[in-house]
Write a protein that holds these residues in place. Structure first.
Motif, PDB file in Angstrom:
ATOM      1  N   THR A  11      -4.075   8.376 -13.549  1.00  5.89           N
ATOM      2  CA  THR A  11      -4.741   9.632 -13.234  1.00  5.89           C
ATOM      3  C   THR A  11      -6.226   9.523 -13.529  1.00  5.89           C
ATOM      4  OG1 THR A  11      -2.738  10.776 -13.876  1.00  5.89           O
ATOM      5  CG2 THR A  11      -4.734  12.105 -13.687  1.00  5.89           C
ATOM      6  N   ILE A  12      -7.043   9.846 -12.541  1.00  4.26           N
ATOM      7  CA  ILE A  12      -8.485   9.833 -12.722  1.00  4.26           C
ATOM      8  C   ILE A  12      -8.856  10.855 -13.791  1.00  4.26           C
ATOM      9  CG2 ILE A  12     -10.685  10.316 -11.604  1.00  4.26           C
ATOM     10  CD1 ILE A  12      -9.477   9.325  -9.020  1.00  4.26           C
ATOM     11  N   VAL A 138      -4.596  11.016  -8.567  1.00  4.90           N
ATOM     12  CA  VAL A 138      -4.020   9.784  -9.090  1.00  4.90           C
ATOM     13  C   VAL A 138      -4.437   8.631  -8.181  1.00  4.90           C
ATOM     14  CG1 VAL A 138      -1.870   8.542  -9.569  1.00  4.90           C
ATOM     15  CG2 VAL A 138      -2.037  10.995 -10.076  1.00  4.90           C
ATOM     16  N   GLU A 139      -5.001   7.609  -8.776  1.00 10.65           N
ATOM     17  CA  GLU A 139      -5.425   6.437  -8.013  1.00 10.65           C
ATOM     18  C   GLU A 139      -4.282   5.425  -7.962  1.00 10.65           C
ATOM     19  OE1 GLU A 139      -8.051   4.177  -5.735  1.00 10.65           O
ATOM     20  OE2 GLU A 139      -8.268   6.230  -6.481  1.00 10.65           O
ATOM     21  N   LEU A 140      -3.930   4.967  -6.765  1.00 12.52           N
ATOM     22  CA  LEU A 140      -2.851   4.005  -6.585  1.00 12.52           C
ATOM     23  C   LEU A 140      -3.421   2.610  -6.375  1.00 12.52           C
ATOM     24  CD1 LEU A 140      -0.551   5.992  -4.120  1.00 12.52           C
ATOM     25  CD2 LEU A 140      -0.313   5.791  -6.590  1.00 12.52           C
ATOM     26  N   HIS A 141      -2.841   1.642  -7.083  1.00 14.66           N
ATOM     27  CA  HIS A 141      -3.207   0.246  -6.906  1.00 14.66           C
ATOM     28  C   HIS A 141      -1.956  -0.513  -6.481  1.00 14.66           C
ATOM     29  CE1 HIS A 141      -7.340   0.371  -8.549  1.00 14.66           C
ATOM     30  NE2 HIS A 141      -6.862   1.408  -9.212  1.00 14.66           N
ATOM     31  N   VAL A 142      -1.980  -1.066  -5.303  1.00 15.98           N
ATOM     32  CA  VAL A 142      -0.797  -1.681  -4.698  1.00 15.98           C
ATOM     33  C   VAL A 142      -0.928  -3.189  -4.690  1.00 15.98           C
ATOM     34  CG1 VAL A 142       0.588  -1.822  -2.590  1.00 15.98           C
ATOM     35  CG2 VAL A 142      -0.485   0.356  -3.253  1.00 15.98           C
ATOM     36  N   THR A 143       0.164  -3.859  -5.068  1.00 17.97           N
ATOM     37  CA  THR A 143       0.214  -5.310  -4.956  1.00 17.97           C
ATOM     38  C   THR A 143       1.013  -5.682  -3.714  1.00 17.97           C
ATOM     39  OG1 THR A 143       2.204  -5.428  -6.322  1.00 17.97           O
ATOM     40  CG2 THR A 143       0.077  -5.625  -7.443  1.00 17.97           C
ATOM     41  N   GLY A 144       0.884  -6.902  -3.274  1.00 23.26           N
ATOM     42  CA  GLY A 144       1.588  -7.313  -2.058  1.00 23.26           C
ATOM     43  C   GLY A 144       0.825  -6.880  -0.826  1.00 23.26           C
ATOM     44  N   ASN A 145       1.544  -6.595   0.237  1.00 24.55           N
ATOM     45  CA  ASN A 145       0.951  -6.187   1.506  1.00 24.55           C
ATOM     46  C   ASN A 145       0.497  -4.737   1.415  1.00 24.55           C
ATOM     47  OD1 ASN A 145       0.282  -5.497   4.129  1.00 24.55           O
ATOM     48  ND2 ASN A 145       1.920  -6.727   5.030  1.00 24.55           N
ATOM     49  N   LYS A 146      -0.763  -4.530   1.134  1.00 28.81           N
ATOM     50  CA  LYS A 146      -1.268  -3.184   0.907  1.00 28.81           C
ATOM     51  C   LYS A 146      -1.240  -2.318   2.168  1.00 28.81           C
ATOM     52  CE  LYS A 146      -4.241  -4.528  -2.948  1.00 28.81           C
ATOM     53  NZ  LYS A 146      -5.609  -4.501  -3.516  1.00 28.81           N
TER      54      LYS A 146
END
Length: 238
Positions: A11-12, A138-146
């Motif tokens: 969460t920002i 909320v900031e999302l950070h995705v791994t893999g194929n974004k």
């Protein structure tokens, strides 16, 4: 920070910090004129007053009070990622507990932004007033194929989640729990997002107790489907 499968979300500006009781609970040294009553009524009154400093509790409002208040605020069509609610286990179970047993100490939800379905918002209750604060992004950070990530795969409509049967499940466990624990308290009920071990949302209930055999503290949990009835896994006594 917390992990969603393939997603790191935070969460920002951060979530609200826990409230300190220092300013709220000023005490004075006892005097001869104000000696406690012999029958313990002063202690009982003080305990009741302490409970009332919190908006909700298991005894008064039910184990799923947080879920119900979130539904009232967001509506049944809101699509949620996770819900967290915690209750105090009390000093009998946890000597370090700061709140009376059963008081709701945390109630928070991450949900899909109704104005931008690609994003999450987070909102948390002030457990003393019972009011929810302002939503935070909320900031999302995705791994893999974004590029292939879809938030829709990790949210579910509130109206599809039934927490009403959870108390009946808990009651059904009493006989087994009484054989293992000298004392215990239900202190965690949450909605978990799809993850490594499940591709569906699940309800999880947790207790903290003390084993009869050696007085060691233990936490046990059970996982149920979102109907609140179907038991997926039960490790309450392990």
């Amino acid at each position: 920070m917390r992990y969603i499968p393939h997603v790191l979300a935070f969460t920002i500006l951060g979530l609200l910090a826990g409230c300190s009781n220092t300013d709220d609970a000023a005490t004075s040294a006892p005097t001869d004129e104000a000696a406690p009553a012999a029958d313990g009524s002063d202690e009982e009154a003080a305990a009741e007053e302490e409970v009332e400093r919190y908006a909700y509790s298991v005894d008064k409002d039910g184990i799923d009070i947080c879920f119900r208040k979130i539904r009232e605020k967001l509506g049944p069509d809101a699509r949620v990622n996770e819900i967290q609610s915690y209750f105090s286990a009390g000093t009998q179970v946890d000597p370090d507990a700061d709140e009376p047993k059963g008081t709701l100490t945390t109630c928070a939800v991450d949900y899909q932004n109704p104005d931008d379905a690609r994003k999450l918002l987070s909102v948390r209750m002030d457990v003393h007033s019972g009011e929810f604060g302002k939503p935070r992004p909320v900031e999302l950070h995705v791994t893999g194929n974004k590029q292939s990530f879809k938030l829709d795969d990790y949210v579910i409509a509130l109206g599809k989640i039934d927490t009403a049967p959870l108390q009946a499940f808990m009651d059904s466990q009493k006989s087994a729990l009484d054989k293992v624990y000298s004392v215990y308290a239900w202190d965690d009920i949450r909605l978990q997002a799809p993850g490594t071990f499940s591709d569906k949302h699940r309800l999880r209930v947790r207790l903290t107790g003390r084993f009869k055999s050696n007085d060691l503290e233990n936490t046990g949990d059970a996982t149920l489907a979102i109907d609140g009835k179907t038991v997926v896994d039960n490790d309450l006594t392990k």
